[in-house]
Design an enzyme around this catalytic site. Sequence first.
Site, PDB file in Angstrom:
ATOM      1  N   GLU A   1      86.050  44.953  23.982  1.00 20.47           N
ATOM      2  CA  GLU A   1      85.149  44.810  23.796  1.00 20.47           C
ATOM      3  C   GLU A   1      83.761  44.533  22.406  1.00 20.47           C
ATOM      4  O   GLU A   1      83.482  45.379  21.429  1.00 20.47           O
ATOM      5  CB  GLU A   1      84.325  45.791  24.356  1.00 20.47           C
TER       6      GLU A   1
ATOM      7  N   GLU B   1      88.112  46.605  32.722  1.00 20.09           N
ATOM      8  CA  GLU B   1      87.730  48.280  33.316  1.00 20.09           C
ATOM      9  C   GLU B   1      86.605  47.943  34.332  1.00 20.09           C
ATOM     10  O   GLU B   1      85.882  47.710  33.783  1.00 20.09           O
ATOM     11  CB  GLU B   1      87.078  48.388  31.276  1.00 20.09           C
TER      12      GLU B   1
HETATM   13  C1  FCB Z   1      84.292  51.142  27.398  1.00 29.43           C
HETATM   14  C2  FCB Z   1      84.821  51.107  26.429  1.00 29.43           C
HETATM   15  C3  FCB Z   1      85.729  52.451  27.434  1.00 29.43           C
HETATM   16  C4  FCB Z   1      85.188  53.574  27.832  1.00 29.43           C
HETATM   17  C5  FCB Z   1      84.199  52.974  28.413  1.00 29.43           C
HETATM   18  C6  FCB Z   1      83.558  53.948  29.607  1.00 29.43           C
HETATM   19  O1  FCB Z   1      82.848  50.491  26.425  1.00 29.43           O
HETATM   20  O2  FCB Z   1      85.845  50.226  26.835  1.00 29.43           O
HETATM   21  O3  FCB Z   1      86.387  52.738  25.472  1.00 29.43           O
HETATM   22  O4  FCB Z   1      84.419  54.739  26.931  1.00 29.43           O
HETATM   23  O5  FCB Z   1      83.146  51.873  28.471  1.00 29.43           O
END
Ligand code: FCB
Length: 427
Positions: free
Chosen positions: A154, A338
């Site tokens: 990210e 994620e």
């Molecule tokens: C993302 C991050 C991760 C976590 C999630 C909820 O932005 O990559 O580390 O904090 O959000």
Amino acid sequence: MISFPDDFLWGAATASYQIEGAVDEDGRVPSIWDTFSHTPGKVAGGQTGDVACDHYHRYADDVELMAWLGLRAYRFSVAWPRLADLSFYDRLVDALLAKGITPVATLYHWDLPQSLQDEGGWTNRDTAYRFADYATAVHERLGDRVATWTTLNEPWVSAFVGHGSGRHAPGVTDPAAAFTAAHHLMLAHGLGVQALRAAGAQSVSLTLNLSPALGEPGPAQLIDGLANRLFLDPVLRGEYPPDVLEHISRFTDVKLDDLPTIAQPIDVLGVNYYSVNRVLADPGSPGNPEFPGSEGIAWATPHGELTEMGWEVNPSGLEDLLLRLTRDYPGVPLMITENGVAYPDAVADPDRIAFLDAHFRAARAAMDKGADLRGYFVWSLMDNFEWARGYDMRFGVIRVDYETLERTPRDSARWYRDVIARGGLEG
Ligand code: FCB
């Protein structure tokens, strides 16, 4: 039964600073998150990652839990501040492989060594070259057992939450610095890909947080540009989108000669998906410093159900996103690196099961329409240090008791275990 391919990579994800603790051990040096979390007022409740989930000492038990879940893969990050002694990751990787779990290593999940920040951090071009050296060193140590690498997690958050709003480390609030950091992060990615390939890495990727921008066309185009295309186009097409470049030029210049380096071919694009941005024109709005230059744009009230983070639950946004990537950036396999949700603490968590079920279905729907999706990593394996929100935001399918550090699988963990075992969802 809604089934997924036999070789679909079902996984779970974590990040070093969020779970490891052991911040002073075995030569680890301070990171920007140590500094930031120890600065009063920066993290909810004054919490820090000093102990976190103590995963550094409990990794063997945690790998047992992963094996119990039936995970095919585990996405973790390597802490750059541990470069002097990487033996923890040796042990972790060996433990994973002994259970048949594929390690997926992210090299940078936000814990920049403070010493590099002292020289300007991501606003300093040299940090990108230092990252490539670091990538080479980690690959040298783990590359005989780790085949799948992600350069950065990210970069939008590192750049714009770290340097725009300053809600995250290093806590800078300067739009020009934010755009410069974004560019240098992408340069670091490109140099990192080159370094990993030179070292013989089999699969190299980048993870972006991508959020569809919904609402009035003008505002939505700007926010989509700053959230999504600012990274997708340089990395996958070798160019900044003209509208985004023009917007950036209001604040700073970026070195366009870097684009061929940034656009190294990657084997897979990691997608972190949580929610959407709903925006509208509002002449009086001060905008949002995480989107520099967004004055006159306001965020609309989210629709429907909200999570503990205040984010709209929007599974169809995931389907739309995967199909858009398939259409606009063809030929790059996709991986959800994620997706998950924070809800109030409970072991019985039907709301999390419903959330994951709906998002898995959305992913499957996109695959049916042509998206080349190879895997899905739930965020997160266990509750952890949720950055500026601290420990109150619980994203784990496994609960962590922060008094005793005891782990307890939630109902969602049992449910996920069944999904993996049967290779899909019940009708
Ligand atoms: C993302 C991050 C991760 C976590 C999630 C909820 O932005 O990559 O580390 O904090 O959000």
